[in-house]
Design a protein around this motif. Structure first.
Motif, PDB file in Angstrom:
ATOM      1  N   ALA A  69      20.124 -71.961  32.703  1.00 41.34           N
ATOM      2  CA  ALA A  69      18.783 -71.224  32.131  1.00 41.34           C
ATOM      3  C   ALA A  69      17.224 -71.781  33.043  1.00 41.34           C
ATOM      4  N   ALA A  70      17.400 -72.830  33.188  1.00 39.86           N
ATOM      5  CA  ALA A  70      15.863 -73.286  34.034  1.00 39.86           C
ATOM      6  C   ALA A  70      16.297 -72.941  35.680  1.00 39.86           C
ATOM      7  N   ASN A  71      17.507 -73.237  35.726  1.00 42.71           N
ATOM      8  CA  ASN A  71      18.153 -72.124  37.376  1.00 42.71           C
ATOM      9  C   ASN A  71      17.287 -71.063  37.439  1.00 42.71           C
ATOM     10  N   ILE A  72      18.165 -70.260  36.072  1.00 38.65           N
ATOM     11  CA  ILE A  72      17.549 -68.342  36.023  1.00 38.65           C
ATOM     12  C   ILE A  72      16.342 -68.340  35.786  1.00 38.65           C
ATOM     13  N   THR A 104       0.962 -73.055  31.459  1.00 39.02           N
ATOM     14  CA  THR A 104       2.559 -73.044  31.909  1.00 39.02           C
ATOM     15  C   THR A 104       3.441 -73.532  31.798  1.00 39.02           C
ATOM     16  N   SER A 105       3.817 -74.957  31.683  1.00 45.30           N
ATOM     17  CA  SER A 105       3.701 -76.060  32.117  1.00 45.30           C
ATOM     18  C   SER A 105       4.578 -76.342  30.568  1.00 45.30           C
ATOM     19  N   LEU A 106       3.681 -75.938  29.661  1.00 47.82           N
ATOM     20  CA  LEU A 106       4.329 -75.887  28.145  1.00 47.82           C
ATOM     21  C   LEU A 106       4.826 -74.865  27.563  1.00 47.82           C
ATOM     22  N   ILE A 107       4.247 -73.800  28.111  1.00 47.94           N
ATOM     23  CA  ILE A 107       5.940 -72.363  28.353  1.00 47.94           C
ATOM     24  C   ILE A 107       6.670 -72.346  28.702  1.00 47.94           C
ATOM     25  N   PHE A 108       6.639 -72.764  29.898  1.00 51.80           N
ATOM     26  CA  PHE A 108       8.134 -72.752  30.315  1.00 51.80           C
ATOM     27  C   PHE A 108       8.519 -74.343  30.864  1.00 51.80           C
ATOM     28  N   SER A 109       8.444 -75.539  29.470  1.00 56.68           N
ATOM     29  CA  SER A 109       9.569 -76.171  28.977  1.00 56.68           C
ATOM     30  C   SER A 109       9.582 -75.571  27.379  1.00 56.68           C
ATOM     31  N   GLY A 110       9.716 -74.895  26.732  1.00 56.46           N
ATOM     32  CA  GLY A 110      10.716 -74.039  26.321  1.00 56.46           C
ATOM     33  C   GLY A 110      11.724 -73.186  26.515  1.00 56.46           C
ATOM     34  N   MET A 111      11.839 -73.648  27.477  1.00 49.56           N
ATOM     35  CA  MET A 111      12.738 -72.303  27.884  1.00 49.56           C
ATOM     36  C   MET A 111      13.692 -73.943  29.113  1.00 49.56           C
ATOM     37  N   SER A 112      13.453 -74.115  29.685  1.00 46.30           N
ATOM     38  CA  SER A 112      13.937 -75.523  30.430  1.00 46.30           C
ATOM     39  C   SER A 112      14.214 -76.736  29.950  1.00 46.30           C
ATOM     40  N   GLY A 113      13.409 -77.476  29.391  1.00 42.87           N
ATOM     41  CA  GLY A 113      13.404 -79.066  28.676  1.00 42.87           C
ATOM     42  C   GLY A 113      13.825 -79.724  30.005  1.00 42.87           C
TER      43      GLY A 113
END
Length: 432
Positions: A69-72, A104-113
Motif C-alpha cells: 500500500a505504501a509503495n502504491i 504530511t507525515s501524520l497523514i501519510f502514516s495513516g496509510m503506510s505504517g
C-alpha cells in the motif's frame, strides 16, 4: 561438552557474521542452526519453527500488504495531493514548509505504517522544496524530515506493532489505537518546536492560498484522507481483522492510483510489485531467523534468567522501565528496528508481565523508543536514506537532529510513565 558451550558460541557467531556484513536474517539462521548441531538437537526444528512462525501467524500477512500500500501511494503520486492539502492547512504558520512536513507525515502514516516509506516518498519531495533557493538550511530540512517520519510506525497502521503483536500475543487493534495519542503528541510538540525555531532563525512562511481554491484542494485530497478512517473504522467495528485491513488498504490505494487518479500504469505497477517483493523477502528472512533464534533462547530459558536477574535486584516497575528505555536508546544507535524487536524484546516481555506492566502499553513504549533510534547517530538509518536520496551531508543533519532527539526522549518519558496516554482510547473503544 559441546552442548554446554553451544549458546555462547552461537552468540559469538551471530556477532562475527553480522560484523562481517552478513544480512541479519541469514546471520540468525546460520548461528541458530550451528547451535542445533552443537547441542545435538533435531535439525528439522529449524524448518518447523520457520514454517510455524511464517505460516501459522495470520497477522504476519499484514506486513507485506502494508508495504504494498505504501509503495502504491508513492508511485501513484497520491502523496502529492496530500502535500497540497497540508500546504493549504499549515503553510502560513511560522516555518511553513517544516509544518507541512510534519502534518504530511501524520497523514501519510495513516496509510503506510513505515517511516522509511515516508522519507523515501513525500519526505523526499518536501526536503527538496525546503532546500530550494536556500530557504531552509539543508541540515534542518533533512533533520525535520527524518524526525517527522518517525510518526509513521506509531500512528496506526504500524508494521513494528504487528511484529510486537507476533512475539507478545497482544492485540494488534489495541496496539494500533494505543499509538494514536502518542503520535498526535509528537506532531503537536514538533510543530511548537519548529514554530519557535522559525521565529528565532527567520524561516519563511508560505504564500497564502486563495480561499476559493480550498474546496478543490480538499476534494482532491479527501479520498486518500479517508483511508485511516476506513481502516480503523473497519477494525474497531469488527468488519475486518487488522490483517484484512492491510489488504483493504492495499486495494484502496490501488483503486485510487489506477482508476480514480489514473497515475499508475502497467510499468509503474510492475515496479511497485518488484519493490514490494524485495522488501518482503528481506522482512521474511529476518522473521525466519528470529523464529529459530527465539526458539533457542526459549530452550535455554534466557527470558527466565533475565527475570531472575531483575528479581534478585528487587527491580521495581519504574526502575525496569527506565533501564529498558536506556538500553533501547543505546541499541537503537547501532541496530535496526526488526533486530531489536524480534531478538531483544522477547527477553523482556515475561519480566514486564510479571511486574504488572500492561503489555500493550509496553509495546507502544518499545516502538516509540525504537523510532528515536531511527534518527540517532551513528546508525540513524533515516539520515542515511535522506543523504542517499537528496545528498545532504550527514554532518549537517546530525548538528540539527539533537534538538529533535531531545524532545522525543522527553516525550518518551511522558508516555512511559503515563500509561493512560496509551490505554485510554482502547478502553473508551471497549477493547480493554
Amino acid at each position: 561438552m559441546l552442548a554446554s558451550v553451544a549458546l555462547p558460541i552461537m552468540i559469538i557467531l551471530l556477532i562475527v557474521t553480522t560484523v562481517a556484513g552478513m544480512p541479519m536474517g541469514i546471520a540468525m539462521i546460520v548461528s541458530s542452526i550451528f547451535y542445533l548441531l552443537m547441542a545435538g538437537r533435531d535439525m528439522g526444528l529449524a524448518s518447523e519453527q520457520v514454517l510455524n512462525g511464517l505460516f501459522g501467524n495470520f497477522v504476519a500477512l499484514a506486513v507485506p500488504l502494508f508495504i504494498f500500500a505504501a509503495n502504491i501511494m508513492n508511485a501513484g503520486k497520491i502523496s502529492d495531493r496530500l502535500l497540497k492539502f497540508a500546504l493549504a492547512v499549515v503553510g502560513r504558520m511560522p516555518g511553513g514548509l517544516a509544518q507541512v512536513n510534519i502534518l504530511t507525515s501524520l497523514i501519510f502514516s495513516g496509510m503506510s505504517g513505515s517511516a522509511v516509506s515516508d522519507v523515501a516518498g513525500v519526505g523526499k519531495i518536501l526536503t527538496t522544496m525546503m532546500i530550494k533557493d536556500n530557504r531552509y538550511p539543508r541540515g534542518f530540512a533533512g533533520a525535520i524530515t527524518a524526525t517527522s517520519s518517525v510518526v509513521g510506525p506509531i500512528f496506526p497502521p504500524s508494521i513494528p506493532m504487528v511484529f510486537y503483536a507476533l512475539i507478545s500475543s497482544t492485540s494488534v487493534g489495541v496496539l494500533f489505537l494505543g499509538g494514536v495519542i502518542p503520535a498526535l503528541l509528537i506532531v503537536v510538540v514538533l510543530s511548537i518546536v519548529v514554530m519557535i525555531a522559525a521565529k528565532v532563525r527567520g524561516f519563511p512562511v508560505e504564500a497564502p492560498i486563495a480561499l476559493r481554491a480550498f474546496p478543490l484542494i480538499i476534494l482532491r485530497a479527501l479520498p486518500p484522507l479517508m483511508m485511516p478512517a476506513i481502516l480503523l473504522g473497519g477494525i474497531y467495528s469488527g468488519a475486518f481483522t487488522p490483517t484484512e485491513a492491510a489488504a483493504v488498504s492495499a486495494l484502496y490505494a490501488l483503486i485510487l492510483a489506477v482508476f480514480a487518479y489514473r497515475s499508475l500504469g502497467l510499468r509503474e505497477f510492475f515496479d511497485v510489485v518488484v519493490a514490494t517483493v524485495r522488501t518482503t523477502a528481506v522482512v521474511a528472512m529476518v522473521l525466519a531467523g528470529a523464529f529459530i533464534f527465539n526458539y533457542v533462547i526459549t530452550v535455554e530459558n534466557i527470558p527466565q534468567a533475565v527475570f531472575a536477574f531483575f528479581d534478585s535486584y528487587e527491580m521495581t516497575t519504574v526502575k525496569f522501565l527506565i533501564m529498558v528505555n536506556l538500553l533501547y536508546l543505546v541499541l537503537g544507535c547501532f541496530l535496526d528496528v526488526s533486530t531489536i524487536m524480534l531478538v531483544i524484546t522477547p527477553l523482556f516481555i515475561p519480566t514486564a508481565a510479571a511486574l504488572g506492566i500492561d503489555l500493550h502499553h509496553f509495546g507502544v513504549v518499545i516502538v516509540f523508543n525504537m523510532m528515536i533510534g531511527l534518527i540517532t547517530p551513528p546508525y540513524g538509518i533515516l539520515l542515511f536514506i535522506i543523504k542517499a536520496l537528496i545528498g545532504i551531508p550527514l554532518g549537517e543533519m546530525i548538528r540539527e537532529i539533537w534538538l529533535f532527539v531531545g524532545v522525543l526522549i522527553v516525550l518518551l518519558g511522558v508516555i512511559t510513565f503515563t500509561p493512560e496516554l496509551v490505554l485510554w482510547l482502547p478502553r473508551v473503544a471497549g477493547l480493554l
